[in-house]
Scaffold this active site. Sequence first.
Site, PDB file in Angstrom:
ATOM      1  N   ARG A  69       4.258 -12.578   3.088  1.00 29.37           N
ATOM      2  CA  ARG A  69       4.098 -12.743   1.652  1.00 29.37           C
ATOM      3  C   ARG A  69       5.325 -13.448   1.084  1.00 29.37           C
ATOM      4  O   ARG A  69       6.433 -13.278   1.580  1.00 29.37           O
ATOM      5  CB  ARG A  69       3.935 -11.388   0.974  1.00 29.37           C
ATOM      6  CG  ARG A  69       2.541 -10.759   1.139  1.00 29.37           C
ATOM      7  CD  ARG A  69       2.432  -9.453   0.395  1.00 29.37           C
ATOM      8  NE  ARG A  69       3.288  -8.444   0.969  1.00 29.37           N
ATOM      9  CZ  ARG A  69       4.445  -8.047   0.486  1.00 29.37           C
ATOM     10  NH1 ARG A  69       4.913  -8.584  -0.636  1.00 29.37           N
ATOM     11  NH2 ARG A  69       5.162  -7.136   1.086  1.00 29.37           N
ATOM     12  N   TYR A 196      -1.641 -17.271   4.936  1.00 24.46           N
ATOM     13  CA  TYR A 196      -1.184 -16.037   5.563  1.00 24.46           C
ATOM     14  C   TYR A 196      -1.547 -14.770   4.779  1.00 24.46           C
ATOM     15  O   TYR A 196      -1.219 -14.655   3.587  1.00 24.46           O
ATOM     16  CB  TYR A 196       0.356 -16.037   5.747  1.00 24.46           C
ATOM     17  CG  TYR A 196       0.768 -14.791   6.491  1.00 24.46           C
ATOM     18  CD1 TYR A 196       0.722 -14.745   7.878  1.00 24.46           C
ATOM     19  CD2 TYR A 196       1.088 -13.629   5.805  1.00 24.46           C
ATOM     20  CE1 TYR A 196       0.995 -13.585   8.561  1.00 24.46           C
ATOM     21  CE2 TYR A 196       1.364 -12.460   6.485  1.00 24.46           C
ATOM     22  CZ  TYR A 196       1.317 -12.438   7.860  1.00 24.46           C
ATOM     23  OH  TYR A 196       1.566 -11.286   8.534  1.00 24.46           O
ATOM     24  N   LYS A 205      -3.854  -7.500  -1.594  1.00 24.97           N
ATOM     25  CA  LYS A 205      -2.779  -7.241  -2.545  1.00 24.97           C
ATOM     26  C   LYS A 205      -3.094  -7.859  -3.919  1.00 24.97           C
ATOM     27  O   LYS A 205      -2.805  -7.272  -4.953  1.00 24.97           O
ATOM     28  CB  LYS A 205      -1.447  -7.772  -1.999  1.00 24.97           C
ATOM     29  CG  LYS A 205      -0.985  -7.040  -0.709  1.00 24.97           C
ATOM     30  CD  LYS A 205      -0.981  -5.589  -0.921  1.00 24.97           C
ATOM     31  CE  LYS A 205      -0.539  -4.647   0.156  1.00 24.97           C
ATOM     32  NZ  LYS A 205       0.061  -4.897   1.363  1.00 24.97           N
ATOM     33  N   HIS A 225      -0.263   1.422  -3.647  1.00 23.16           N
ATOM     34  CA  HIS A 225       0.036   0.946  -2.281  1.00 23.16           C
ATOM     35  C   HIS A 225       0.211   2.179  -1.388  1.00 23.16           C
ATOM     36  O   HIS A 225       1.319   2.517  -0.987  1.00 23.16           O
ATOM     37  CB  HIS A 225       1.330   0.114  -2.343  1.00 23.16           C
ATOM     38  CG  HIS A 225       1.619  -0.679  -1.107  1.00 23.16           C
ATOM     39  ND1 HIS A 225       2.855  -1.205  -0.833  1.00 23.16           N
ATOM     40  CD2 HIS A 225       0.838  -1.063  -0.063  1.00 23.16           C
ATOM     41  CE1 HIS A 225       2.831  -1.862   0.313  1.00 23.16           C
ATOM     42  NE2 HIS A 225       1.612  -1.790   0.798  1.00 23.16           N
ATOM     43  N   SER A 247       6.184  -2.031   2.298  1.00 24.70           N
ATOM     44  CA  SER A 247       5.625  -2.762   3.428  1.00 24.70           C
ATOM     45  C   SER A 247       6.456  -2.542   4.692  1.00 24.70           C
ATOM     46  O   SER A 247       7.692  -2.547   4.636  1.00 24.70           O
ATOM     47  CB  SER A 247       5.582  -4.252   3.093  1.00 24.70           C
ATOM     48  OG  SER A 247       4.799  -4.446   1.941  1.00 24.70           O
ATOM     49  N   CYS A 249       6.955   0.078   6.414  1.00 24.09           N
ATOM     50  CA  CYS A 249       7.748   1.315   6.430  1.00 24.09           C
ATOM     51  C   CYS A 249       6.942   2.508   6.916  1.00 24.09           C
ATOM     52  O   CYS A 249       7.331   3.659   6.701  1.00 24.09           O
ATOM     53  CB  CYS A 249       8.316   1.589   5.042  1.00 24.09           C
ATOM     54  SG  CYS A 249       9.630   0.434   4.605  1.00 24.09           S
ATOM     55  N   ASP A 276      -3.373   1.463   3.587  1.00 19.45           N
ATOM     56  CA  ASP A 276      -2.559   0.552   2.781  1.00 19.45           C
ATOM     57  C   ASP A 276      -2.787   0.680   1.273  1.00 19.45           C
ATOM     58  O   ASP A 276      -1.846   0.559   0.512  1.00 19.45           O
ATOM     59  CB  ASP A 276      -2.827  -0.900   3.220  1.00 19.45           C
ATOM     60  CG  ASP A 276      -1.722  -1.868   2.779  1.00 19.45           C
ATOM     61  OD1 ASP A 276      -0.543  -1.569   3.022  1.00 19.45           O
ATOM     62  OD2 ASP A 276      -2.043  -2.917   2.186  1.00 19.45           O
ATOM     63  N   ARG A 375       0.551  -9.620  13.028  1.00 22.97           N
ATOM     64  CA  ARG A 375      -0.383  -8.573  12.593  1.00 22.97           C
ATOM     65  C   ARG A 375      -1.701  -8.623  13.341  1.00 22.97           C
ATOM     66  O   ARG A 375      -2.049  -9.612  13.966  1.00 22.97           O
ATOM     67  CB  ARG A 375      -0.655  -8.730  11.100  1.00 22.97           C
ATOM     68  CG  ARG A 375       0.619  -8.610  10.256  1.00 22.97           C
ATOM     69  CD  ARG A 375       0.418  -7.894   8.987  1.00 22.97           C
ATOM     70  NE  ARG A 375       1.688  -7.616   8.335  1.00 22.97           N
ATOM     71  CZ  ARG A 375       1.939  -6.510   7.653  1.00 22.97           C
ATOM     72  NH1 ARG A 375       1.022  -5.571   7.544  1.00 22.97           N
ATOM     73  NH2 ARG A 375       3.110  -6.323   7.073  1.00 22.97           N
TER      74      ARG A 375
HETATM   75  P1  GTP Z   1       2.392  -2.777   5.789  1.00 25.91           P
HETATM   76  O1  GTP Z   1       1.163  -3.089   6.566  1.00 25.91           O
HETATM   77  O2  GTP Z   1       3.328  -3.933   5.691  1.00 25.91           O
HETATM   78  O3  GTP Z   1       2.095  -2.236   4.427  1.00 25.91           O
HETATM   79  O4  GTP Z   1       3.259  -1.720   6.661  1.00 25.91           O
HETATM   80  P2  GTP Z   1       3.106  -0.153   6.916  1.00 25.91           P
HETATM   81  O5  GTP Z   1       3.744   0.609   5.810  1.00 25.91           O
HETATM   82  O6  GTP Z   1       1.704   0.174   7.231  1.00 25.91           O
HETATM   83  O7  GTP Z   1       4.042   0.059   8.194  1.00 25.91           O
HETATM   84  P3  GTP Z   1       3.661   0.374   9.724  1.00 25.91           P
HETATM   85  O8  GTP Z   1       3.014   1.713   9.888  1.00 25.91           O
HETATM   86  O9  GTP Z   1       2.955  -0.775  10.275  1.00 25.91           O
HETATM   87  O10 GTP Z   1       5.109   0.490  10.376  1.00 25.91           O
HETATM   88  C1  GTP Z   1       6.040  -0.556  10.313  1.00 25.91           C
HETATM   89  C2  GTP Z   1       7.159  -0.340  11.286  1.00 25.91           C
HETATM   90  O11 GTP Z   1       7.768   0.936  11.078  1.00 25.91           O
HETATM   91  C3  GTP Z   1       6.716  -0.377  12.728  1.00 25.91           C
HETATM   92  O12 GTP Z   1       7.646  -1.144  13.467  1.00 25.91           O
HETATM   93  C4  GTP Z   1       6.758   1.059  13.166  1.00 25.91           C
HETATM   94  O13 GTP Z   1       7.042   1.167  14.527  1.00 25.91           O
HETATM   95  C5  GTP Z   1       7.869   1.650  12.293  1.00 25.91           C
HETATM   96  N1  GTP Z   1       7.623   3.093  12.028  1.00 25.91           N
HETATM   97  C6  GTP Z   1       6.493   3.636  11.521  1.00 25.91           C
HETATM   98  N2  GTP Z   1       6.595   4.992  11.431  1.00 25.91           N
HETATM   99  C7  GTP Z   1       7.822   5.303  11.876  1.00 25.91           C
HETATM  100  C8  GTP Z   1       8.535   6.538  12.026  1.00 25.91           C
HETATM  101  O14 GTP Z   1       8.051   7.616  11.727  1.00 25.91           O
HETATM  102  N3  GTP Z   1       9.805   6.452  12.524  1.00 25.91           N
HETATM  103  C9  GTP Z   1      10.378   5.262  12.857  1.00 25.91           C
HETATM  104  N4  GTP Z   1      11.615   5.278  13.329  1.00 25.91           N
HETATM  105  N5  GTP Z   1       9.726   4.074  12.745  1.00 25.91           N
HETATM  106  C10 GTP Z   1       8.479   4.095  12.256  1.00 25.91           C
HETATM  107  C1  SPV Z   2       2.208  -5.582   3.104  1.00 27.13           C
HETATM  108  O1  SPV Z   2       3.086  -6.464   3.174  1.00 27.13           O
HETATM  109  O2  SPV Z   2       2.352  -4.543   2.423  1.00 27.13           O
HETATM  110  C2  SPV Z   2       0.963  -5.745   3.884  1.00 27.13           C
HETATM  111  C3  SPV Z   2       0.719  -7.033   4.519  1.00 27.13           C
HETATM  112  O3  SPV Z   2       0.163  -4.844   3.945  1.00 27.13           O
HETATM  113  S1  SPV Z   2       0.070  -8.212   3.431  1.00 27.13           S
HETATM  114  O4  SPV Z   2      -1.372  -8.133   3.468  1.00 27.13           O
HETATM  115  O5  SPV Z   2       0.547  -9.517   3.888  1.00 27.13           O
HETATM  116  O6  SPV Z   2       0.542  -7.924   2.088  1.00 27.13           O
HETATM  117 MN    MN Z   3       0.943  -2.979   2.788  1.00 27.87          MN
END
Ligand code: GTP
Ligand code: SPV
Ligand code: MN
Length: 592
Positions: A69, A196, A205, A225, A247, A249, A276, A375
Amino acid sequence: MTQNKKVLEFIEQTKKLCNPEKVVWIDGSEAQLEELRALAVKEGILIKLNQEKLPGCYLHRTCVNDVARVEGRTFICSSNKDDSSPINNWMNKDEAYKMLNGLFEGVMTGRTMYVIPYSMGAVGSKFSKIGIELTDSVYVVLNMAIMTRVGKKVIDALGDGDFIKGLHSYAELNEEKRYICHFPEDNAIMSINSNYGGNVLLGKKCFALRIASYLGKTEGWMAEHMLILGIENPKGEIKYVAAAFPSACGKTNLAMLIPPEIYKNKGYKCWCVGDDIAWIRVGEDGRLWAVNPENGFFGVAPGTNMKSNPNALLSTKKNTIFTNVAYNEDDNTVWWEGMTKEVPEHLIDWKGNKFVAGKVDENGKPIKAAHPNSRFTAPTVNCPCLSDQFEAPNGVPLSAIIFGGRRAKTAPLVYQSKDWNNGVFVGSIMASETTAAATGAVGVVRRDPMAMRPFVGYNMGDYFKHWIEMGTKIKNQPKIFNVNWFRTDDNGNFIWPGFGDNLRVLDWILARCEGKVDARETAIGFIPYAKDINIEGLDGITENTVEDLLSIDKDAWTKETEGIESFYKEIGERVPAELHAQLDALKKNLNK
Ligand code: GTP
Ligand code: SPV
Ligand code: MN
């Protein structure tokens, strides 16, 4: 396909503006989608992967300047500058239309314009909303067909009703002319020069957060979110929580959580409703009810493996589009950092070059095979732990709302807010280290209220006000918590094991919601007694470690209040008085 005058007019106008060679309606049929996949393969947009190992799966590589983004080029466009706040980008709506109409002029010459009717939420549910995206990108069509419900059934459900207009063209993928513009007053979105994810899958979003948050404010509901997770106890009772993390996290990971052994053995189970986005309303029973308006996962690939998140990995085993991951030449499959310990021998990196393990770039950083924000786009139905309430028209009732971010130090593992307004305050002061999900520096702490900084469709101060006002409408308020899985030790290693073990923290949260466990009142809120976080079966974590994870550094928090104060100032005078009062109270409590 429709007699809806507004739809037909939207298409006619866009045809005039963009001059496509032809117009193709997406009917949602498998036959049509299969044709488009074949076309995408022929044109080099998709690579068809090993159909035995990964049936229905494809790989796509974006342009190297188009991998996340672009918050700096994302705008709320309206009549009044105050409709946005200084922490977001605003553009005068007339000027925006003028500029964009210039950019879109003739942009689809020689290309096909696809008409994608899509529904956010189950088709026909009274809480669902419909959008029409016009795009010249087959990649967008195929991703939208996974992420949302598309096609004839949506057009039928729309009848002669209203919809959100979305216009997208990848144009020349010129980052200097890239714009993601939202017109909340007109229910319209225009996106150009990107191809993208969040920039172009307009249901996600752009609509389900930016436009929907504005609709939510006007209509008395919330677009957030947030992931939605059901936690089933050994008695078979399921409690739902929604959690907002910025994002990359941990939302997808928490949403698909697998209970640690000791919980599994007792009979605990977790069910994913969404990973999400949550649309949240007050139900007739005075509780908050949440639905996931999406139909797929657009998840971060790196770090996803059979140990960290097997449910996510299993979700990508069929009918999935991978974007910017590495290609394994040996068996025509995909790979990313953290998928397996061993790096396959013959990889092509996300840019299309031969991958040499251990090679570094000009700054001495190791070159990655997969982009850090690579992704997968996977259908929700693939998820082994998908909740049977996923399509429930009224959604699921929330027991708790959880905020969280990446904080190496300040924020404790978990704490509970004192009441609704204090919870809104806790959400408003969220801060997190930036990630690769958006372009720009990674690892810098920035304020990201409710994880909505890049996604709120109107003035952030008014958004806080809306949260406060919602509180007055909810008879049975969920409790509000804050978590931080990312505290580090002196060597920069994460202290808390995270992932499945996060259930241990959710367990405490639910016990608090049911009034089953005591807590220690502190300046920032209620903190668990270390003994109440179940660490049975955890290697290397003792009650002392937990004590440490729960500690609050008064100096750091005093400094934090200064940061909050200047952040509120930056947002401006619309930050509600209730939140200033919360900040004053925090300062006072810290000085006690
Ligand atoms: P978006 O799709 O961007 O909104 O991201 P998201 O909030 O769904 O994050 P996602 O679950 O994909 O995790 C992102 C990163 O954080 C990955 O590299 C995970 O491995 C890491 N991660 C997720 N949960 C944990 C956790 O409990 N501990 C640690 N250390 N890392 C974590
Ligand atoms: C985020 O960045 O929070 C996502 C990926 O879930 S995107 O769809 O690119 O916003
Ligand atoms: Mn997201």
